[in-house]
Design an enzyme around this catalytic site. Structure first.
Site, short mmCIF file in Angstrom:
data_model
loop_
_atom_site.label_atom_id
_atom_site.label_comp_id
_atom_site.label_asym_id
_atom_site.label_seq_id
_atom_site.Cartn_x
_atom_site.Cartn_y
_atom_site.Cartn_z
N GLU A 172 0.86 -1.18 0.00
CA GLU A 172 0.00 0.00 0.00
C GLU A 172 0.89 1.23 0.00
O GLU A 172 1.95 1.26 0.65
CB GLU A 172 -0.92 0.04 1.22
N ASN A 217 -12.45 -3.21 0.58
CA ASN A 217 -11.36 -3.39 1.53
C ASN A 217 -11.89 -3.68 2.92
O ASN A 217 -12.13 -4.83 3.26
CB ASN A 217 -10.47 -2.13 1.53
N GLU A 218 -12.12 -2.67 3.73
CA GLU A 218 -12.58 -2.89 5.10
C GLU A 218 -14.01 -2.36 5.27
O GLU A 218 -14.34 -1.77 6.29
CB GLU A 218 -11.65 -2.20 6.10
N CYS A 257 -6.96 0.83 2.50
CA CYS A 257 -7.77 2.06 2.55
C CYS A 257 -7.52 2.97 1.36
O CYS A 257 -8.39 3.76 0.98
CB CYS A 257 -7.50 2.80 3.85
#
Length: 645
Positions: free
Chosen positions: A48, A369-370, A238
């Site tokens: 990332e 993602n989350e 993120c």
């Protein structure tokens, strides 16, 4: 015979009771019953662009804001004399800003300096490739001076370059640095009276990974290769979502000519108010083509993650309406075509034009993602249906949310099963004790449901402000024995985050730290390497009898490629352990030679740092084998890998 059998059992019980009294543990591996296959993707890499991991890190470009597209276009630059920013008749459609430098013939010179990423790292006698797109506004040729300036302000290298023509053209030069300095600057001075327009001003080491001109920093890429990863997840977590939908990661902006990839805000620039970096943007020089190319270099399966139509739910929480989601779904389908499609297809041609006519053989794709709540699975389901219909062979990764347990986790797992994803991405950033306690986390998971992707995990020792210390690495190693023993459930695991610049980081701990000239591999890095280099092909049953007392963790595998048994033992106690090891089920075969690789530290708070990068490193010694039995001496606070032929 029955009496003899009873006597044997009594003797065995007697031996075990003696071992318990003496505090000794016995270990047994059953080589006759190879279990679940270990996926080639078992241990991998999560990338990332956080902590200046791309621009200023893995991506080898040394110039910050090379195309003057930052909202404040001189960020990274110090202009002097008459320098203006213009957009009339630009060189690049999606990067329209450029500078005009005017020398009016007075005593003051005109030009500008670039500070790089907390400085420009230069090494003495190493070569650097300078390039820029230029044009003059008159008919006469003009001269530039391209200079390398050290931290003391001395411009110890100057190279004159000629600029001519009223149409944009690229100029290049190779500069050999006369000094070593982590905080150098690049200076460009207009020597001739008149005006020169300049855009996409770049400085790369000639020595990049695989010698590519738009390449990667060699030492950092080599460190990734040395992990022997099976999967590369990108472009992150993120960062995929963005602080807003407008700033989400859009892969189509990251392919094609590097000069014409538009700038994007990095979502980590203001996320942590106490560590804000207003100069943190994404040039996209390291884009999806380069990620796929790196995956190929590493021998790792590429795993791209795409936006599901939700921005970061911790931030703006924007939601794309279901009836407006189709462009996001098309992005996913087009990405698969970019990776796998023939050169005759729209996106396959883009890949081919970038120099890779062969497909990248993409097998996995992640969506979201989350994310959490009902808004996520109802969008994910639309992606799954569309991908299954056109590309049924591609395996889809869903998410269980941002936590390892709790309300959202409990809601999302049944939803992932209902939707029918292939893998579920679990994240856990927890303290060391949690990792020790959860080595059996997957023992009772559903064997028939989606498989687990431990997509982001790291042990956080809050007592030392989350240092990359040996305690964190030891607890991760203990936890990973449970991943390995449950390889029928866990198919992928990636530590996170990967990179951190020592002068510009937002999040810790991280696997690899670096400045502009050197890097350090953390103890956690070496744990990942020990597992990645010793993954094996099939799980073997391993038992510990006696006083393991919660301080010993073990897993065993068979490597069909080498004909070796690989045993991993983690000892978290502060005392050494003598462990008799027996391997049964070999039939007429016997054990021969072996090796013992270990990672050990007396001080749990010890860590590797720049300047002392080898305080804690793996060491290897030969292993003495006696028939099918071995006497293992396991050092206190150690991670151990035994390879036995």
């Amino acid at each position: 015979m029955k009496n003899i059998r009873k006597i044997q059992i009594l003797l065995l019980l007697l031996v075990l009771s003696v071992l318990r009294i003496s505090g000794q543990t016995v270990c047994e591996i059953d080589a006759s019953r190879p279990g679940a296959a270990i996926q080639p993707t078992m241990y991998g890499i999560f990338f990332e662009d956080i902590n200046f991991a791309a621009d200023g890190g893995l991506y080898a470009e040394l110039v910050k804001n090379r195309s003057f597209e930052f909202p404040q276009p001189f960020v990274g630059w110090t202009p002097f004399g008459q320098v203006t920013v213009n957009t009339e008749r630009p060189c690049f459609e999606r990067n329209p800003h450029y500078i005009s430098v005017t020398n009016d013939g007075g005593l003051l010179r005109a030009g500008l300096d670039n500070e790089g990423f907390r400085g420009i790292g230069l090494k003495k006698d190493h070569e650097y490739r300078f390039s820029a797109y230029v044009r003059v506004q008159g008919d006469s040729p003009m001269k530039l001076s391209v200079e390398l300036v050290n931290a003391g302000g001395e411009n110890l290298l100057k190279k004159e370059m000629e600029v001519k023509g009223q149409e944009w053209r690229k100029i290049t030069a190779v500069l050999t640095s006369p000094f070593t300095d982590a905080h150098s600057r690049l200076r460009i001075v207009l020597l001739t009276r008149g005006t020169v327009d300049m855009d996409h001003i770049s400085l790369f080491p000639v020595d990049t990974w695989k010698n590519r001109e738009n390449g990667l920093r060699t030492d950092l890429a080599q460190a990734l290769y040395d992990l022997n990863p099976g999967v590369l997840r990108f472009p992150g977590g993120c960062i995929v979502e963005g602080n807003s939908l407008a700033t989400r990661y859009q892969w189509k902006n990251t392919v094609g000519p590097v000069e014409n990839r538009p700038l994007n805000e990095n979502r980590w620039n203001y996320t942590f108010k106490h560590k804000a970096f207003p100069d943190y943007f994404q040039s996209y020089g390291l884009g999806f083509f380069e990620y796929f190319q790196l995956s190929e270099d590493l021998g790792a399966e590429p795993l791209p993650i795409l936006s599901c139509g939700l921005s970061c739910q911790y931030e703006s929480n924007e939601v794309v309406p279901l009836d407006s989601l189709q462009p996001y779904i098309e992005d996913a389908l087009d990405l698969i075509e970019f990776a796998n499609g023939p050169v005759s297809s729209t996106w396959g041609k883009v890949r081919a034009d970038m120099g890779h006519p062969e497909p990248f053989h993409l097998k996995f794709i992640g969506v979201g993602n989350e994310q959490w709540g009902e808004v996520y699975p109802e969008r994910l389901e639309m992606f799954v249906k569309a991908i299954r219909a056109r590309y049924p062979e591609v395996r889809i990764v869903g998410s269980s949310g941002p936590s390892a347990s709790g309300k959202e986790f409990d809601f999302l797992w049944p939803e992932m099963k209902r939707i029918g994803v292939d893998l579920v991405d679990e994240h856990y950033y927890m303290n060391p004790e949690w990792f020790f306690d959860n080595a059996h986390r997957y023992d009772n998971y559903d064997r028939k449901g989606p498989k687990v992707f431990a997509g982001e995990y790291a042990s956080h020792d809050h007592s030392t402000k989350k240092d990359n210390n040996f305690l964190a690495a030891l607890s991760e190693a203990a936890f990973m024995t449970g991943l390995e023993r449950n390889a029928d459930v866990v198919h992928m695991a990636t530590y996170a985050p990967l990179f951190a610049h020592v002068d510009a980081w937002q999040w810790n701990p991280d696997l690899i730290w670096y400045d502009n000239l050197q890097m350090v591999r953390t103890p956690s890095y070496y744990v990942q390497q020990l597992y990645g280099m010793n993954a094996g092909t099939h799980v073997l049953p391993v038992t510990m009898n006696g006083e393991a007392d919660g301080m010993l963790y073990a897993s065993a595998v068979w490597d069909a490629k080498t004909g070796e048994i690989i045993l991993k033992v983690v000892n978290r106690s502060d005392t050494s352990r003598q462990i008799p090891l027996t391997v049964k089920g070999l039939k007429k075969r016997t054990l021969s030679e072996g090796t013992h690789t270990y990672l050990q530290a007396d001080d749990l708070k010890a860590k590797n740092v720049l300047g002392e990068p080898e305080r804690i490193v793996p060491r290897m010694r030969p292993l003495t084998v006696n028939g099918n039995r071995l006497a293992l001496e396991v050092a206190p606070q150690s991670v151990n890998v035994y390879r036995i032929k």
